[in-house]
Design an enzyme around this catalytic site. Structure first.
Site, PDB file in Angstrom:
ATOM      1  N   CYS A  71       0.596  -1.316  -0.121  1.00 49.95           N
ATOM      2  CA  CYS A  71       0.106  -0.071   0.071  1.00 49.95           C
ATOM      3  C   CYS A  71       0.951   1.000   0.045  1.00 49.95           C
ATOM      4  O   CYS A  71       1.654   1.068   0.536  1.00 49.95           O
ATOM      5  CB  CYS A  71      -1.022   0.159   1.408  1.00 49.95           C
ATOM      6  SG  CYS A  71      -2.097   1.320   1.281  1.00 49.95           S
ATOM      7  N   HIS A 131      -8.460   4.192   1.513  1.00 53.42           N
ATOM      8  CA  HIS A 131      -7.991   4.489   0.143  1.00 53.42           C
ATOM      9  C   HIS A 131      -8.727   5.393  -0.513  1.00 53.42           C
ATOM     10  O   HIS A 131      -9.865   5.337  -0.204  1.00 53.42           O
ATOM     11  CB  HIS A 131      -7.917   2.891  -0.535  1.00 53.42           C
ATOM     12  CG  HIS A 131      -7.017   2.152   0.161  1.00 53.42           C
ATOM     13  ND1 HIS A 131      -7.245   0.759  -0.030  1.00 53.42           N
ATOM     14  CD2 HIS A 131      -5.754   2.082   0.852  1.00 53.42           C
ATOM     15  CE1 HIS A 131      -6.424   0.004   0.695  1.00 53.42           C
ATOM     16  NE2 HIS A 131      -5.378   0.831   1.209  1.00 53.42           N
ATOM     17  N   PHE A 132      -8.229   6.009  -1.625  1.00 56.58           N
ATOM     18  CA  PHE A 132      -8.919   7.289  -2.299  1.00 56.58           C
ATOM     19  C   PHE A 132      -8.080   7.532  -3.541  1.00 56.58           C
ATOM     20  O   PHE A 132      -6.739   7.010  -3.508  1.00 56.58           O
ATOM     21  CB  PHE A 132      -8.936   8.439  -1.369  1.00 56.58           C
ATOM     22  CG  PHE A 132      -7.786   9.095  -0.865  1.00 56.58           C
ATOM     23  CD1 PHE A 132      -7.148   9.930  -1.788  1.00 56.58           C
ATOM     24  CD2 PHE A 132      -7.119   8.553   0.307  1.00 56.58           C
ATOM     25  CE1 PHE A 132      -5.900  10.469  -1.330  1.00 56.58           C
ATOM     26  CE2 PHE A 132      -6.190   9.158   0.658  1.00 56.58           C
ATOM     27  CZ  PHE A 132      -5.355  10.225  -0.043  1.00 56.58           C
ATOM     28  N   ALA A 133      -8.595   8.202  -4.361  1.00 56.44           N
ATOM     29  CA  ALA A 133      -7.877   8.905  -5.413  1.00 56.44           C
ATOM     30  C   ALA A 133      -8.516  10.483  -5.349  1.00 56.44           C
ATOM     31  O   ALA A 133      -9.558  10.723  -5.081  1.00 56.44           O
ATOM     32  CB  ALA A 133      -8.445   8.351  -6.758  1.00 56.44           C
ATOM     33  N   GLU A 134      -7.416  11.503  -5.542  1.00 58.20           N
ATOM     34  CA  GLU A 134      -7.784  12.760  -5.274  1.00 58.20           C
ATOM     35  C   GLU A 134      -7.136  13.692  -6.442  1.00 58.20           C
ATOM     36  O   GLU A 134      -6.154  13.302  -6.702  1.00 58.20           O
ATOM     37  CB  GLU A 134      -7.208  13.106  -3.926  1.00 58.20           C
ATOM     38  CG  GLU A 134      -7.852  14.422  -3.388  1.00 58.20           C
ATOM     39  CD  GLU A 134      -7.238  14.435  -1.950  1.00 58.20           C
ATOM     40  OE1 GLU A 134      -8.279  14.204  -1.057  1.00 58.20           O
ATOM     41  OE2 GLU A 134      -6.089  15.061  -1.335  1.00 58.20           O
ATOM     42  N   HIS A 162      -3.797   6.686  -3.537  1.00 61.63           N
ATOM     43  CA  HIS A 162      -3.604   5.892  -2.301  1.00 61.63           C
ATOM     44  C   HIS A 162      -4.381   4.418  -2.390  1.00 61.63           C
ATOM     45  O   HIS A 162      -5.712   4.555  -2.085  1.00 61.63           O
ATOM     46  CB  HIS A 162      -3.995   6.632  -0.976  1.00 61.63           C
ATOM     47  CG  HIS A 162      -3.864   5.471   0.200  1.00 61.63           C
ATOM     48  ND1 HIS A 162      -4.691   5.872   1.360  1.00 61.63           N
ATOM     49  CD2 HIS A 162      -3.131   4.653   0.335  1.00 61.63           C
ATOM     50  CE1 HIS A 162      -4.113   5.224   2.127  1.00 61.63           C
ATOM     51  NE2 HIS A 162      -3.285   4.449   1.825  1.00 61.63           N
ATOM     52  N   HIS A 233       4.060   2.278   1.857  1.00 60.66           N
ATOM     53  CA  HIS A 233       4.300   2.766   3.321  1.00 60.66           C
ATOM     54  C   HIS A 233       4.045   1.280   3.929  1.00 60.66           C
ATOM     55  O   HIS A 233       3.823   1.191   5.283  1.00 60.66           O
ATOM     56  CB  HIS A 233       3.594   3.514   3.890  1.00 60.66           C
ATOM     57  CG  HIS A 233       2.202   3.911   3.312  1.00 60.66           C
ATOM     58  ND1 HIS A 233       1.550   4.826   2.604  1.00 60.66           N
ATOM     59  CD2 HIS A 233       0.922   2.918   3.634  1.00 60.66           C
ATOM     60  CE1 HIS A 233       0.263   4.674   2.440  1.00 60.66           C
ATOM     61  NE2 HIS A 233      -0.015   3.681   2.953  1.00 60.66           N
ATOM     62  N   HIS A 286       3.330   8.627   7.108  1.00 66.48           N
ATOM     63  CA  HIS A 286       2.681   8.486   6.005  1.00 66.48           C
ATOM     64  C   HIS A 286       1.254   9.342   5.794  1.00 66.48           C
ATOM     65  O   HIS A 286       0.659   9.243   4.391  1.00 66.48           O
ATOM     66  CB  HIS A 286       2.160   7.058   5.542  1.00 66.48           C
ATOM     67  CG  HIS A 286       1.284   6.441   6.465  1.00 66.48           C
ATOM     68  ND1 HIS A 286       0.821   6.736   7.540  1.00 66.48           N
ATOM     69  CD2 HIS A 286       0.245   5.582   5.862  1.00 66.48           C
ATOM     70  CE1 HIS A 286      -0.374   6.037   7.870  1.00 66.48           C
ATOM     71  NE2 HIS A 286      -0.563   5.226   6.875  1.00 66.48           N
TER      72      HIS A 286
END
Length: 368
Positions: A71, A131-134, A162, A233, A286
Site C-alpha cells: 500500500c 484508500h482514495f484517489a484525489e 492511495h 508504506h 505516511h
C-alpha cells in the site's frame, strides 16, 4: 526476554494515544526485534501500531507489514491545465470505477513480471477503508528553488492515488497466519524466503494497481499524466544487515514523498533529509494518522453532521463517498492535524517541506 529500544518522534504538542504506545511496547518484546520507531501519525491498529517502523537483525514478521502489502501513495502531474478543470463536470464523469477494469489484465501483469492470472479482476480498483484517489492543485510553494527544480507547475492539475494490493496481500497474510500465526520467520530459512517472494509480488502488483487506477481517472477526465513519485508504506525490506518492517511508514530513502492530511486538509510534498544516525529507521509519517477509531468517528459525527455536510469540506473541495458508514469513518474530524505532523518531522530534522497541495475532489467509492 529484553525489550527492543523504542523511539517516538513527536513533539509535546502532538497527542499520541496510550493504546498505540502500548502496542509499540508489545511489539518490542517479539523475538529478534531490536529497534522500534513511532512517527508523529502513530495510532493504534488491529494489534499493531500504525505509523511505525520495526527493525530486526534476524527475523521477518509478516503481521507487522499487515494484509495490505505494498500500500502506498503515488502522485501524477496531469496534462489538464487547472484553468480548464471543471469540478461539476469531473464529479459527473467519475463513475463506474468500482467495476473491474476492462483493459488487458494479463498483458499488464506480464509486463510487471507477475503471473498473468494474479488477481486480475481487482486490478485498477481503489478498495475501501482509507484508500482514495484525489484531484489536487498546488496551494503553496515553501521552497521556491526546490519547487522549480522539480518541474512542478502551479497551473497544472495533480492526481494522487492511495491504494495497495487489495485481496492479494490479504491472502498472503492469511496463508502465513494459518501456518505460523505471529511467530517470526528466521531470515534465510525456507518459510521466510517463500514469504518474501510473495511479498515482493504484492509490492509490484500494488504499484501497477495505482498506475491503472490513475489511467482510469485520466480516461474519465480526458487527460493524461506523468508520474512524479510512487512510495510504499507497508513493506519489509533489507536494511543495514537486517530487516526493516514499515507499517504505515513512508521511506525516507526513496526521494520525494507526499504526506496527505485528512480528506478535508492539505497534502504536503516533502524532501527527506539525510539521517546518518538512522534515528528514525529511514522512515517518515505516511499521513495525518487517525485521532478516533472508525466506530468512535461514526458515533461522534452521525449526530452532528449529515452526509451532505461531509460531501463538502472547509476547503471547498468535494468528497465522493456513497458508503454511509465510510463517509463518517473517514471524515476529516477523525484525523490528526497534518500541519502538526509535518512540523514534528521538520523539527526532528527529518524533512524539508517543498509545497502543499489543496484537494479539489476526493473519490472513495460509488455504488456500482
Amino acid at each position: 526476554m529484553s525489550e527492543a529500544s523504542i523511539r517516538i518522534i513527536a513533539s509535546p504538542e502532538s497527542w499520541i494515544e496510550q493504546a498505540a504506545i502500548d502496542q509499540l511496547h508489545h511489539t518490542a518484546q517479539l523475538e529478534g526485534i531490536d529497534r522500534v520507531v513511532g512517527l508523529p501519525d502513530l495510532h493504534a491498529g488491529r494489534g499493531i501500531a500504525v505509523g511505525a517502523a520495526f527493525w530486526s537483525r534476524t527475523h521477518v514478521y509478516p503481521h507487522l507489514v499487515g494484509s495490505d502489502i505494498g500500500c502506498g501513495m503515488a502522485l501524477w502531474r496531469c496534462a489538464l491545465p487547472l484553468r480548464k478543470f471543471r469540478l461539476d463536470a469531473a464529479e459527473r464523469k467519475l463513475r463506474g470505477l468500482e467495476s473491474p477494469w476492462s483493459g488487458d489484465h494479463a498483458g499488464r501483469l506480464d509486463e510487471a513480471g507477475l503471473p498473468s492470472n494474479l488477481l486480475g479482476n481487482a486490478l485498477g480498483t481503489i478498495g475501501g477503508g482509507n484508500h482514495f484517489a484525489e484531484v489536487l492543485r498546488i496551494d503553496t510553494a515553501m521552497d521556491a528553488v526546490a519547487f522549480a527544480g522539480l518541474g512542478l507547475d502551479p497551473a497544472a492539475v495533480y492526481l494522487m492515488v492511495h491504494s495497495g494490493s487489495r485481496g492479494l496481500g490479504h491472502a498472503i497474510l492469511e496463508r502465513h497466519m494459518v501456518r505460523h500465526n505471529v511467530t517470526g520467520l528466521v531470515a534465510g530459512e525456507e518459510a521466510c524466503v517463500d514469504y518474501l517472494v510473495e511479498h515482493d509480488q504484492a509490492m509490484r502488483w500494488a504499484t501497477l494497481n495505482r498506475a491503472v487506477i490513475a489511467e482510469r481517472f485520466f480516461d474519465r477526465l480526458g487527460t493524461t499524466g506523468e508520474r512524479l513519485l510512487d512510495i510504499c508504506h507497508n513493506s519489509v525490506t533489507s536494511h543495514r544487515a537486517g530487516w526493516l518492517h514499515r507499517k504505515g511508514a513512508a521511506p525516507a530513502d526513496k526521494g520525494l514523498i507526499v504526506i496527505p492530511g485528512s480528506r478535508g486538509d492539505m497534502t504536503y510534498l516533502v524532501r527527506p533529509r539525510d539521517d546518518p544516525g538512522d534515528l528514525a529507521l529511514q522512515s517518515l509519517a505516511h499521513g495525518a494518522g487517525r485521532k478516533w477509531s472508525r466506530s468512535e468517528a461514526r458515533d461522534k459525527l452521525v449526530r452532528r453532521f449529515s452526509i451532505s455536510d461531509l460531501e463538502r469540506t472547509s476547503l471547498g473541495s468535494r468528497v465522493i463517498c456513497e458508503d454511509r458508514d465510510l463517509i463518517y469513518e473517514e471524515a476529516p474530524q477523525a484525523y490528526k492535524d497534518i500541519h502538526q505532523v509535518v512540523r514534528d518531522l521538520e523539527q526532528a530534522g527529518l524533512v524539508d517541506p517543498v509545497a502543499t497541495l489543496r484537494p479539489l475532489l476526493t473519490y472513495k467509492t460509488r455504488r456500482p
